[in-house]
Write an enzyme that holds these catalytic residues in place. Sequence first.
Site, PDB file in Angstrom:
ATOM      1  N   GLY A  11       5.988  37.427  40.261  1.00 56.24           N
ATOM      2  CA  GLY A  11       5.958  36.667  41.516  1.00 56.24           C
ATOM      3  C   GLY A  11       5.227  37.439  42.603  1.00 56.24           C
ATOM      4  O   GLY A  11       5.604  37.423  43.775  1.00 56.24           O
ATOM      5  N   VAL A  62       7.396  33.138  33.973  1.00 61.15           N
ATOM      6  CA  VAL A  62       8.356  34.123  33.433  1.00 61.15           C
ATOM      7  C   VAL A  62       9.463  33.483  32.592  1.00 61.15           C
ATOM      8  O   VAL A  62      10.174  34.184  31.873  1.00 61.15           O
ATOM      9  CB  VAL A  62       9.002  34.997  34.547  1.00 61.15           C
ATOM     10  CG1 VAL A  62       7.974  35.886  35.212  1.00 61.15           C
ATOM     11  CG2 VAL A  62       9.752  34.141  35.567  1.00 61.15           C
ATOM     12  N   SER A 140      20.067  38.900  46.129  1.00 61.08           N
ATOM     13  CA  SER A 140      20.002  38.320  47.478  1.00 61.08           C
ATOM     14  C   SER A 140      21.379  38.405  48.106  1.00 61.08           C
ATOM     15  O   SER A 140      22.399  38.422  47.395  1.00 61.08           O
ATOM     16  CB  SER A 140      19.586  36.848  47.384  1.00 61.08           C
ATOM     17  OG  SER A 140      19.803  36.193  48.618  1.00 61.08           O
ATOM     18  N   TYR A 152      21.218  28.939  43.353  1.00 63.45           N
ATOM     19  CA  TYR A 152      20.569  30.209  43.720  1.00 63.45           C
ATOM     20  C   TYR A 152      21.595  31.345  43.836  1.00 63.45           C
ATOM     21  O   TYR A 152      21.369  32.456  43.347  1.00 63.45           O
ATOM     22  CB  TYR A 152      19.830  29.988  45.039  1.00 63.45           C
ATOM     23  CG  TYR A 152      18.992  31.131  45.542  1.00 63.45           C
ATOM     24  CD1 TYR A 152      17.721  31.373  45.030  1.00 63.45           C
ATOM     25  CD2 TYR A 152      19.452  31.959  46.564  1.00 63.45           C
ATOM     26  CE1 TYR A 152      16.935  32.410  45.521  1.00 63.45           C
ATOM     27  CE2 TYR A 152      18.678  32.992  47.067  1.00 63.45           C
ATOM     28  CZ  TYR A 152      17.419  33.219  46.547  1.00 63.45           C
ATOM     29  OH  TYR A 152      16.645  34.241  47.037  1.00 63.45           O
ATOM     30  N   ALA A 155      22.703  32.387  40.414  1.00 60.41           N
ATOM     31  CA  ALA A 155      21.657  33.163  39.731  1.00 60.41           C
ATOM     32  C   ALA A 155      21.572  34.576  40.305  1.00 60.41           C
ATOM     33  O   ALA A 155      21.451  35.556  39.554  1.00 60.41           O
ATOM     34  CB  ALA A 155      20.303  32.456  39.866  1.00 60.41           C
ATOM     35  N   LYS A 156      21.633  34.691  41.629  1.00 63.72           N
ATOM     36  CA  LYS A 156      21.505  36.016  42.256  1.00 63.72           C
ATOM     37  C   LYS A 156      22.723  36.893  41.992  1.00 63.72           C
ATOM     38  O   LYS A 156      22.611  38.121  41.887  1.00 63.72           O
ATOM     39  CB  LYS A 156      21.248  35.861  43.760  1.00 63.72           C
ATOM     40  CG  LYS A 156      19.876  35.257  44.097  1.00 63.72           C
ATOM     41  CD  LYS A 156      18.745  35.998  43.404  1.00 63.72           C
ATOM     42  CE  LYS A 156      17.391  35.763  44.042  1.00 63.72           C
ATOM     43  NZ  LYS A 156      16.296  36.400  43.276  1.00 63.72           N
TER      44      LYS A 156
HETATM   45  P1  NAP Z   1       7.931  33.453  47.687  1.00 60.24           P
HETATM   46  O1  NAP Z   1       7.119  33.811  48.870  1.00 60.24           O
HETATM   47  O2  NAP Z   1       8.309  32.031  47.445  1.00 60.24           O
HETATM   48  O3  NAP Z   1       7.221  34.063  46.387  1.00 60.24           O
HETATM   49  C1  NAP Z   1       7.776  33.874  45.116  1.00 60.24           C
HETATM   50  C2  NAP Z   1       6.679  34.041  44.092  1.00 60.24           C
HETATM   51  O4  NAP Z   1       7.253  33.835  42.788  1.00 60.24           O
HETATM   52  C3  NAP Z   1       5.558  33.012  44.266  1.00 60.24           C
HETATM   53  O5  NAP Z   1       4.294  33.622  44.213  1.00 60.24           O
HETATM   54  C4  NAP Z   1       5.799  32.072  43.096  1.00 60.24           C
HETATM   55  O6  NAP Z   1       4.633  31.453  42.579  1.00 60.24           O
HETATM   56  C5  NAP Z   1       6.359  33.034  42.058  1.00 60.24           C
HETATM   57  N1  NAP Z   1       7.015  32.309  40.984  1.00 60.24           N
HETATM   58  C6  NAP Z   1       7.838  31.227  41.081  1.00 60.24           C
HETATM   59  N2  NAP Z   1       8.209  30.803  39.871  1.00 60.24           N
HETATM   60  C7  NAP Z   1       7.602  31.615  38.970  1.00 60.24           C
HETATM   61  C8  NAP Z   1       7.594  31.677  37.554  1.00 60.24           C
HETATM   62  N3  NAP Z   1       8.287  30.795  36.812  1.00 60.24           N
HETATM   63  N4  NAP Z   1       6.848  32.631  36.945  1.00 60.24           N
HETATM   64  C9  NAP Z   1       6.135  33.507  37.669  1.00 60.24           C
HETATM   65  N5  NAP Z   1       6.107  33.510  39.019  1.00 60.24           N
HETATM   66  C10 NAP Z   1       6.829  32.575  39.665  1.00 60.24           C
HETATM   67  O7  NAP Z   1       9.342  34.233  47.698  1.00 60.24           O
HETATM   68  P2  NAP Z   1       9.789  35.604  48.399  1.00 60.24           P
HETATM   69  O8  NAP Z   1      10.481  35.245  49.656  1.00 60.24           O
HETATM   70  O9  NAP Z   1       8.679  36.583  48.390  1.00 60.24           O
HETATM   71  O10 NAP Z   1      10.941  36.051  47.379  1.00 60.24           O
HETATM   72  C11 NAP Z   1      10.733  36.998  46.327  1.00 60.24           C
HETATM   73  C12 NAP Z   1      12.075  37.296  45.675  1.00 60.24           C
HETATM   74  O11 NAP Z   1      13.005  37.779  46.637  1.00 60.24           O
HETATM   75  C13 NAP Z   1      12.733  36.065  45.042  1.00 60.24           C
HETATM   76  O12 NAP Z   1      13.401  36.426  43.864  1.00 60.24           O
HETATM   77  C14 NAP Z   1      13.721  35.652  46.096  1.00 60.24           C
HETATM   78  O13 NAP Z   1      14.777  34.897  45.548  1.00 60.24           O
HETATM   79  C15 NAP Z   1      14.170  36.988  46.630  1.00 60.24           C
HETATM   80  N6  NAP Z   1      14.741  36.926  47.991  1.00 60.24           N
HETATM   81  C16 NAP Z   1      14.013  36.487  49.060  1.00 60.24           C
HETATM   82  C17 NAP Z   1      14.595  36.445  50.321  1.00 60.24           C
HETATM   83  C18 NAP Z   1      13.856  35.969  51.532  1.00 60.24           C
HETATM   84  O14 NAP Z   1      14.498  35.889  52.619  1.00 60.24           O
HETATM   85  N7  NAP Z   1      12.581  35.654  51.475  1.00 60.24           N
HETATM   86  C19 NAP Z   1      15.922  36.848  50.478  1.00 60.24           C
HETATM   87  C20 NAP Z   1      16.625  37.289  49.381  1.00 60.24           C
HETATM   88  C21 NAP Z   1      16.034  37.333  48.134  1.00 60.24           C
HETATM   89  P3  NAP Z   1       4.073  30.067  43.188  1.00 60.24           P
HETATM   90  O15 NAP Z   1       3.503  30.422  44.501  1.00 60.24           O
HETATM   91  O16 NAP Z   1       3.021  29.638  42.207  1.00 60.24           O
HETATM   92  O17 NAP Z   1       5.246  29.154  43.247  1.00 60.24           O
END
Ligand code: NAP
Length: 251
Positions: A11, A62, A140, A152, A155-156
């Site tokens: 990701g 993935v 998370s 979510y 899963a987390k």
């Molecule tokens: P994001 O900006 O939505 O980026 C997620 C990335 O994962 C995107 O590039 C997406 O690709 C890719 N992805 C989705 N499904 C996939 C798959 N099946 N195979 C491969 N890649 C895939 O999210 P983020 O905010 O950076 O979050 C990253 C991680 O941190 C996640 O696990 C999220 O749950 C966790 N997190 C985030 C926050 C927050 O506040 N942002 C807080 C707690 C935890 P596409 O663009 O093609 O969809």
Amino acid sequence: MTTTRTAIVTGAARGIGAAVATRLAADGLAVAVLDLDEAACQGVVDQITAAGGSAIAVGVDVSDEAKVAEAVERVATELGAPTVLVNNAGIIRDNMLFKMTTDDWDAVMGVHLRGAFLMSRACQKHMVDAGSGRIVNLSSTSALGNRGQANYSAAKAGLQGFTKTLAIELGRFGVTVNAIAPGFIATDMTRATAERMGVTFEQFLEGAAKQIPVGRVGQPDDIAQAASFFVDERSGFVSGQVLYVAGGPTS
Ligand code: NAP
């Protein structure tokens, strides 16, 4: 002579994954920038190579067992055996339980849990062969419960159990496994949540910052900093931990 370690960050085309990939490259690792769309990874790869680092783009879902196995072998051939894995790929399909579809449930489990399982299983043999490795899973604060996120948060929370179990199983092979549990991080994911709630992203950020003890929302680099610590070879006695990176205590 020191050999360059190879990391896979899932990701990693944008958001937290992109920040982790560029940070690990700056730390001296060769990095496979993995995401659904290979072309979307190119910007991060270019940024890493422009800074003198080594990276390749890898397009894979993935949650696809066969494609994951292929992708990990491709990384091993083109970049070196992956002994560092950051399971960061994630999606949200938020809804209250009574409106949550089975597809929403399965999609979230598929990317976060099945994805982390498939990627870890495919990479662990390279780590065991090398006698060292690092796995970092993105959990998370939602693991502690969050309205509208039954899928979510499950899963987390599941990823935390997965982390501790892999730490127990793989420790004897020099592999540490830890989890980072971010709080509010400004990315496209939180932008999508603002849209769902019908507020502007700016209003959403301002409201979130007021609830956070350090008085600001997190940035992707805040998470990259924590990932860099866990991945560092000097962190070999830290395993099975969940580090909340949320600008304050979480309960
Ligand atoms: P994001 O900006 O939505 O980026 C997620 C990335 O994962 C995107 O590039 C997406 O690709 C890719 N992805 C989705 N499904 C996939 C798959 N099946 N195979 C491969 N890649 C895939 O999210 P983020 O905010 O950076 O979050 C990253 C991680 O941190 C996640 O696990 C999220 O749950 C966790 N997190 C985030 C926050 C927050 O506040 N942002 C807080 C707690 C935890 P596409 O663009 O093609 O969809």
